[in-house]
Design a protein around this motif. Sequence first.
Motif, PDB file in Angstrom:
ATOM      1  N   ALA A  70     -23.975  16.626  -6.058  1.00 45.50           N
ATOM      2  CA  ALA A  70     -23.637  15.246  -6.410  1.00 45.50           C
ATOM      3  C   ALA A  70     -24.378  14.260  -5.507  1.00 45.50           C
ATOM      4  CB  ALA A  70     -22.131  15.032  -6.280  1.00 45.50           C
ATOM      5  N   PRO A  71     -24.686  13.057  -6.020  1.00 45.85           N
ATOM      6  CA  PRO A  71     -25.304  12.032  -5.179  1.00 45.85           C
ATOM      7  C   PRO A  71     -24.520  11.757  -3.897  1.00 45.85           C
ATOM      8  CG  PRO A  71     -25.451  11.379  -7.469  1.00 45.85           C
ATOM      9  CD  PRO A  71     -24.607  12.621  -7.438  1.00 45.85           C
ATOM     10  N   ALA A  72     -23.191  11.799  -3.969  1.00 40.91           N
ATOM     11  CA  ALA A  72     -22.386  11.561  -2.763  1.00 40.91           C
ATOM     12  C   ALA A  72     -22.629  12.636  -1.709  1.00 40.91           C
ATOM     13  CB  ALA A  72     -20.905  11.508  -3.127  1.00 40.91           C
ATOM     14  N   THR A  73     -22.906  13.868  -2.145  1.00 37.31           N
ATOM     15  CA  THR A  73     -23.226  14.946  -1.215  1.00 37.31           C
ATOM     16  C   THR A  73     -24.586  14.709  -0.576  1.00 37.31           C
ATOM     17  OG1 THR A  73     -21.896  16.486  -2.534  1.00 37.31           O
ATOM     18  CG2 THR A  73     -23.458  17.456  -0.981  1.00 37.31           C
ATOM     19  N   PHE A  74     -25.528  14.226  -1.372  1.00 34.50           N
ATOM     20  CA  PHE A  74     -26.839  13.887  -0.826  1.00 34.50           C
ATOM     21  C   PHE A  74     -26.725  12.785   0.226  1.00 34.50           C
ATOM     22  CE2 PHE A  74     -28.814  16.099  -4.435  1.00 34.50           C
ATOM     23  CZ  PHE A  74     -29.884  16.706  -3.792  1.00 34.50           C
ATOM     24  N   GLU A  75     -25.858  11.814  -0.004  1.00 42.94           N
ATOM     25  CA  GLU A  75     -25.686  10.735   0.975  1.00 42.94           C
ATOM     26  C   GLU A  75     -25.241  11.298   2.326  1.00 42.94           C
ATOM     27  OE1 GLU A  75     -23.092   7.733  -0.521  1.00 42.94           O
ATOM     28  OE2 GLU A  75     -24.607   6.865  -1.848  1.00 42.94           O
ATOM     29  N   LYS A  76     -24.338  12.252   2.288  1.00 42.19           N
ATOM     30  CA  LYS A  76     -23.855  12.857   3.534  1.00 42.19           C
ATOM     31  C   LYS A  76     -24.946  13.683   4.210  1.00 42.19           C
ATOM     32  CE  LYS A  76     -19.133  13.017   1.733  1.00 42.19           C
ATOM     33  NZ  LYS A  76     -18.072  13.879   1.129  1.00 42.19           N
ATOM     34  N   LEU A  77     -25.664  14.490   3.416  1.00 39.46           N
ATOM     35  CA  LEU A  77     -26.700  15.348   3.982  1.00 39.46           C
ATOM     36  C   LEU A  77     -27.897  14.540   4.484  1.00 39.46           C
ATOM     37  CD1 LEU A  77     -26.550  18.288   1.427  1.00 39.46           C
ATOM     38  CD2 LEU A  77     -25.945  18.388   3.855  1.00 39.46           C
ATOM     39  N   ALA A  78     -28.177  13.417   3.826  1.00 35.66           N
ATOM     40  CA  ALA A  78     -29.320  12.593   4.222  1.00 35.66           C
ATOM     41  C   ALA A  78     -29.151  12.014   5.627  1.00 35.66           C
ATOM     42  CB  ALA A  78     -29.519  11.462   3.220  1.00 35.66           C
ATOM     43  N   VAL A 103     -34.854  15.799   5.910  1.00 38.49           N
ATOM     44  CA  VAL A 103     -35.778  14.668   5.774  1.00 38.49           C
ATOM     45  C   VAL A 103     -36.127  14.315   4.327  1.00 38.49           C
ATOM     46  CG1 VAL A 103     -36.781  15.026   8.052  1.00 38.49           C
ATOM     47  CG2 VAL A 103     -37.768  16.210   6.057  1.00 38.49           C
ATOM     48  N   GLY A 104     -35.514  15.002   3.365  1.00 37.88           N
ATOM     49  CA  GLY A 104     -35.831  14.652   1.989  1.00 37.88           C
ATOM     50  C   GLY A 104     -35.327  15.681   1.004  1.00 37.88           C
ATOM     51  N   ASN A 154     -26.707   3.534   1.051  1.00 37.93           N
ATOM     52  CA  ASN A 154     -26.036   4.334   2.073  1.00 37.93           C
ATOM     53  C   ASN A 154     -26.942   5.406   2.682  1.00 37.93           C
ATOM     54  OD1 ASN A 154     -23.548   2.955   1.587  1.00 37.93           O
ATOM     55  ND2 ASN A 154     -23.263   4.227  -0.239  1.00 37.93           N
ATOM     56  N   ILE A 155     -28.223   5.393   2.288  1.00 37.58           N
ATOM     57  CA  ILE A 155     -29.192   6.363   2.802  1.00 37.58           C
ATOM     58  C   ILE A 155     -30.292   5.626   3.545  1.00 37.58           C
ATOM     59  CG2 ILE A 155     -30.999   8.002   2.104  1.00 37.58           C
ATOM     60  CD1 ILE A 155     -29.182   8.961  -0.131  1.00 37.58           C
ATOM     61  N   ASP A 156     -30.687   6.171   4.684  1.00 36.09           N
ATOM     62  CA  ASP A 156     -31.821   5.640   5.440  1.00 36.09           C
ATOM     63  C   ASP A 156     -33.096   6.188   4.802  1.00 36.09           C
ATOM     64  OD1 ASP A 156     -33.825   4.970   7.188  1.00 36.09           O
ATOM     65  OD2 ASP A 156     -33.004   6.058   8.913  1.00 36.09           O
ATOM     66  N   HIS A 157     -33.744   5.365   3.989  1.00 33.07           N
ATOM     67  CA  HIS A 157     -34.887   5.836   3.211  1.00 33.07           C
ATOM     68  C   HIS A 157     -36.178   5.903   4.023  1.00 33.07           C
ATOM     69  CE1 HIS A 157     -32.569   5.986  -0.458  1.00 33.07           C
ATOM     70  NE2 HIS A 157     -32.078   4.786  -0.188  1.00 33.07           N
ATOM     71  N   GLU A 158     -36.127   5.502   5.286  1.00 39.06           N
ATOM     72  CA  GLU A 158     -37.258   5.748   6.178  1.00 39.06           C
ATOM     73  C   GLU A 158     -37.207   7.177   6.729  1.00 39.06           C
ATOM     74  OE1 GLU A 158     -39.782   3.576   6.752  1.00 39.06           O
ATOM     75  OE2 GLU A 158     -38.790   2.382   5.196  1.00 39.06           O
ATOM     76  N   HIS A 159     -36.030   7.761   6.688  1.00 41.09           N
ATOM     77  CA  HIS A 159     -35.826   9.119   7.213  1.00 41.09           C
ATOM     78  C   HIS A 159     -35.714  10.154   6.106  1.00 41.09           C
ATOM     79  CE1 HIS A 159     -34.019  12.551   9.253  1.00 41.09           C
ATOM     80  NE2 HIS A 159     -32.931  12.427   8.515  1.00 41.09           N
ATOM     81  N   PHE A 160     -35.182   9.760   4.952  1.00 44.28           N
ATOM     82  CA  PHE A 160     -34.897  10.722   3.877  1.00 44.28           C
ATOM     83  C   PHE A 160     -35.664  10.302   2.625  1.00 44.28           C
ATOM     84  CE2 PHE A 160     -32.461  12.392   0.301  1.00 44.28           C
ATOM     85  CZ  PHE A 160     -32.173  13.688   0.701  1.00 44.28           C
ATOM     86  N   TYR A 161     -36.665  11.114   2.230  1.00 45.65           N
ATOM     87  CA  TYR A 161     -37.527  10.806   1.090  1.00 45.65           C
ATOM     88  C   TYR A 161     -37.062  11.562  -0.156  1.00 45.65           C
ATOM     89  CZ  TYR A 161     -41.178   8.656   4.041  1.00 45.65           C
ATOM     90  OH  TYR A 161     -41.901   7.851   4.886  1.00 45.65           O
TER      91      TYR A 161
END
Length: 345
Positions: A172-180, A186-187, A206-213
């Motif tokens: 789920a997208p919410a799981t990606f937010e936590k893992l990111a 890193v992506g 809710n995601i740092d897109h400089e760190h998680f691509y």
Amino acid sequence: MASNGSTSKASPPPQGIYVPSPTFFVAEGSASYNQTSPPLDLETQSKHSLFLVEGGVKGLVLLGSTGEAIFIKPEERVQLLKSQRKTLDDAGFKDRPIIAGTATQNIDDTLQLIQESKDAGAEYAMVLSPGYFAPATSQTGIKNWFTAVADQSVIPVMIYHYPGVTNNLYIAPATFEKLAAHPNIVGTKLSHGIIDDQALIAASPNIDHEHFYVFTGLGQNLLPVLAIGGVAAIDGLAGVFPRVVVRLFDLFNESLAKGMGKNDIAEMRLLQFRICEGEKLVARWGVVGMKEACDRVWGLGSRTGGRLPLAGGFEEGDQEWSKWSKVFDGLKELEEKFKSEGSRH
């Protein structure tokens, strides 16, 4: 770089087009051919790797699904990674990272593959989600599994989400937010067409897109994914026509920088259309189709050079290829046109 309790964040791979490279095996009829387990063809592998990076590809993904990783012996993984790192380095492409796939269910096995991949020259690990028990796997279980891997991984981790080969496991997208938020994750490569989920990850505040691509695993989604915040693609068709796919990526970023106009949008839409035409082969035939195209279009490798049950290429041979040849002839012309215009890389 493992986190080891550190709060510093690992850096994601450079933005750009990556290719999930097929693994080439010696062709039927060669002296070393073995029907059950044909040896690696590292000479062709290196020719293909250089073809890709010379065409503007930013890096290689080796030993993923397209790389038939589940058929590759441990010692062959090391040979393949070492040989391609050396090939790139010797040709002056030390800046092109190698991302190594892992496709195991067990955390310890995954960590061992990651360590071996690093030792062989890989800079990143693309970790396939554990889907054997998908129907019974919770989002908490997925989060904890990837967290355990990332906590101990000696190189940065990318989450490989491919429901088609993981028993339809859903992340789920919410799981990606936590893992990111994990410093060593890193992506992700999203190999599905759920565009709203891709937007909920790539555009999430809710995601740092400089760190998680966010990379799409489908070149047919490249333009829409770029528009919603994804950085690029890890794309099969680029393994045959690297300049074509790279051109769309470049057009988007160049037009975004200068101010996107109607003509830019029209040009990108047309290029995305041409890519979508070619991607139908990849979607239908996967690595079998990629090897068929590499052989028929460029004379790279053997269309029958696979391991069982994928050995043999198209069952209908020329008859099946005739369904695709017009599109691929057109893409070849486009690839050669872009090459003649000169590389931007």
